[in-house]
Design an enzyme around this catalytic site. Structure first.
Site, mmCIF file in Angstrom:
data_model
loop_
_atom_site.group_PDB
_atom_site.id
_atom_site.type_symbol
_atom_site.label_atom_id
_atom_site.label_comp_id
_atom_site.label_asym_id
_atom_site.label_seq_id
_atom_site.Cartn_x
_atom_site.Cartn_y
_atom_site.Cartn_z
ATOM 1 N N GLN A 191 0.833 -1.208 0.000
ATOM 2 C CA GLN A 191 0.000 0.000 0.000
ATOM 3 C C GLN A 191 0.870 1.260 0.000
ATOM 4 O OE1 GLN A 191 -2.836 -0.319 3.285
ATOM 5 N NE2 GLN A 191 -4.294 -1.334 1.930
ATOM 6 N N GLU A 213 -10.820 4.338 10.222
ATOM 7 C CA GLU A 213 -11.209 2.924 10.109
ATOM 8 C C GLU A 213 -10.003 1.982 10.095
ATOM 9 O OE1 GLU A 213 -14.713 2.452 7.454
ATOM 10 O OE2 GLU A 213 -13.730 0.603 6.848
ATOM 11 N N HIS A 238 -7.588 -2.885 13.789
ATOM 12 C CA HIS A 238 -6.495 -3.805 13.443
ATOM 13 C C HIS A 238 -5.339 -3.740 14.444
ATOM 14 C CE1 HIS A 238 -7.879 -4.699 9.382
ATOM 15 N NE2 HIS A 238 -7.749 -3.464 8.964
HETATM 16 C C1 LIG Z 1 -9.339 -0.456 6.534
HETATM 17 S S1 LIG Z 1 -7.743 0.178 6.086
HETATM 18 C C2 LIG Z 1 -8.054 1.945 6.159
HETATM 19 C C3 LIG Z 1 -7.012 2.707 5.402
HETATM 20 C C4 LIG Z 1 -7.198 4.229 5.346
HETATM 21 N N1 LIG Z 1 -7.229 4.809 6.666
HETATM 22 C C5 LIG Z 1 -8.417 4.616 4.557
HETATM 23 O O1 LIG Z 1 -9.447 4.915 5.173
HETATM 24 O O2 LIG Z 1 -8.327 4.644 3.333
HETATM 25 C C6 LIG Z 1 -6.728 -0.106 7.553
HETATM 26 C C7 LIG Z 1 -5.269 0.263 7.379
HETATM 27 O O3 LIG Z 1 -4.579 0.146 8.630
HETATM 28 C C8 LIG Z 1 -3.272 -0.388 8.370
HETATM 29 N N2 LIG Z 1 -2.732 -0.957 9.620
HETATM 30 C C9 LIG Z 1 -3.168 -2.063 10.276
HETATM 31 N N3 LIG Z 1 -2.443 -2.267 11.401
HETATM 32 C C10 LIG Z 1 -1.539 -1.267 11.474
HETATM 33 C C11 LIG Z 1 -0.523 -0.913 12.419
HETATM 34 N N4 LIG Z 1 -0.294 -1.624 13.523
HETATM 35 N N5 LIG Z 1 0.214 0.190 12.164
HETATM 36 C C12 LIG Z 1 -0.003 0.945 11.045
HETATM 37 N N6 LIG Z 1 -0.960 0.657 10.128
HETATM 38 C C13 LIG Z 1 -1.710 -0.431 10.337
HETATM 39 C C14 LIG Z 1 -3.523 -1.393 7.270
HETATM 40 O O4 LIG Z 1 -2.363 -1.809 6.615
HETATM 41 C C15 LIG Z 1 -4.489 -0.581 6.393
HETATM 42 O O5 LIG Z 1 -3.778 0.287 5.553
#
Ligand SMILES: C[S@@+](CC[C@H](N)C(=O)[O-])C[C@H]1O[C@@H](n2cnc3c(N)ncnc32)[C@H](O)[C@@H]1O
Length: 280
Positions: free
Chosen positions: A108, A149, A153
């Site tokens: 990404q 959102e 995670h």
């Molecule tokens: C549902 S997507 C939302 C992405 C963005 N905020 C949007 O609304 O377009 C969740 C994002 O959180 C990232 N993510 C998950 N765990 C993470 C962590 N511990 N640190 C940083 N990013 C993380 C994922 O890789 C993903 O890009």
């Protein structure tokens, strides 16, 4: 192809692998920008042209406006920044001087860097491959932390709240929206929850309701400014939208991923919007 089954059967949620596997695939894109949130739908109908795209940008604006992001903000952080769409948008539309997107998905971030360069904001928008639970940033170095959102995670959300509090300057703002996975209350929900946790990469430690979410933000040291449940403006219309899509839109996703994701459309989620402030 077999990576999806491995992900669904794995013991631990792994969002980095989930989003690396998904790559640039998205249900609908804004031009070549893949979208990875469910959107904010007031005033937008499923049948409108580019409905999901408009809803996704409305969600970005809702979060930025919650923190009143403005050109006086020298440093804004977007935690879990996806394809960097919001980071670029906040720099261009809300005028933040500098925006840093943080993400655990290398795939990404490659798209995010390309997008920032194409938008002509590479000098103001940068991206870090890191977990927001261990931010490589100095104490008190950030004016605003945004998160769209993504916190469901984080392993764990509380570790993120603590890091957000540490990197914010006194008086700094935290504005976020997040999917809430309440505990299962029936047999089918317990069954569905396992699929939800694996297919959406949610650590079990993040399974709790909005009241507990707000309590944990406060326990990290923040003052709560606003909090509300907006599930009827996000998840419910997104579900309506997805159910009206022709099958060819959905099969762009991996077959096994769809198979493991069906409880996602049935589970009784909530969805929180929260604005908080680090005391002076
Ligand atoms: C549902 S997507 C939302 C992405 C963005 N905020 C949007 O609304 O377009 C969740 C994002 O959180 C990232 N993510 C998950 N765990 C993470 C962590 N511990 N640190 C940083 N990013 C993380 C994922 O890789 C993903 O890009």
């Amino acid at each position: 192809m077999w990576l999806w089954p491995r992900l669904l059967l794995s013991r631990q949620a792994d969002p980095g692998t989930l989003y690396d596997l998904r790559g640039d695939r998205a249900i609908e894109g804004a031009g070549d920008v893949p979208l990875v949130n469910m959107g904010y739908w007031p005033g937008i109908k499923s049948s409108d042209d580019g409905a999901l795209q408009r809803a996704c940008y409305a969600l970005f604006d809702l979060v930025a406006q919650g923190a009143n992001v403005n050109p006086r903000d020298a440093a804004v952080l977007d935690a879990g920044c996806g394809f960097g769409t919001n980071a670029v948008h906040v720099a261009l539309r809300h005028g933040a001087q500098r925006v840093t997107g943080v993400n655990v998905s290398d795939v990404q971030l490659a798209t995010a860097r390309r997008r920032a360069s194409e938008a002509g904001v590479s000098d103001r928008v940068d991206f870090l491959l890191a977990s927001v639970t261990r931010l490589p940033l100095a104490d008190g170095s950030v004016d605003v932390v945004l998160s769209v959102e993504a916190a469901f995670h984080f392993d764990t959300r509380e570790a993120f709240f603590a890091e957000a509090f540490r990197v914010l300057r006194p008086g700094g703002r935290l504005s976020l929206v997040d999917l809430i996975v309440p505990p299962a209350t029936s047999l089918w929900q317990r069954f569905g929850l396992r699929f939800v946790l694996r297919s959406q990469a949610v650590p079990e430690a993040n399974v709790y309701g909005i009241g507990e979410f707000v309590r944990r933000v406060r326990a990290a040291g923040f003052e709560i400014v606003e909090e509300e449940n907006i599930v009827d403006r996000v998840f419910a219309p997104f579900r309506r939208w997805i159910l009206t899509q022709p099958p060819w839109v959905l099969i762009r996703y991996d077959f096994f991923y769809l198979l493991g994701s069906w409880p996602y459309l049935l589970y009784p989620f909530d969805y929180v919007r929260l604005v908080a402030r680090k005391p002076d």
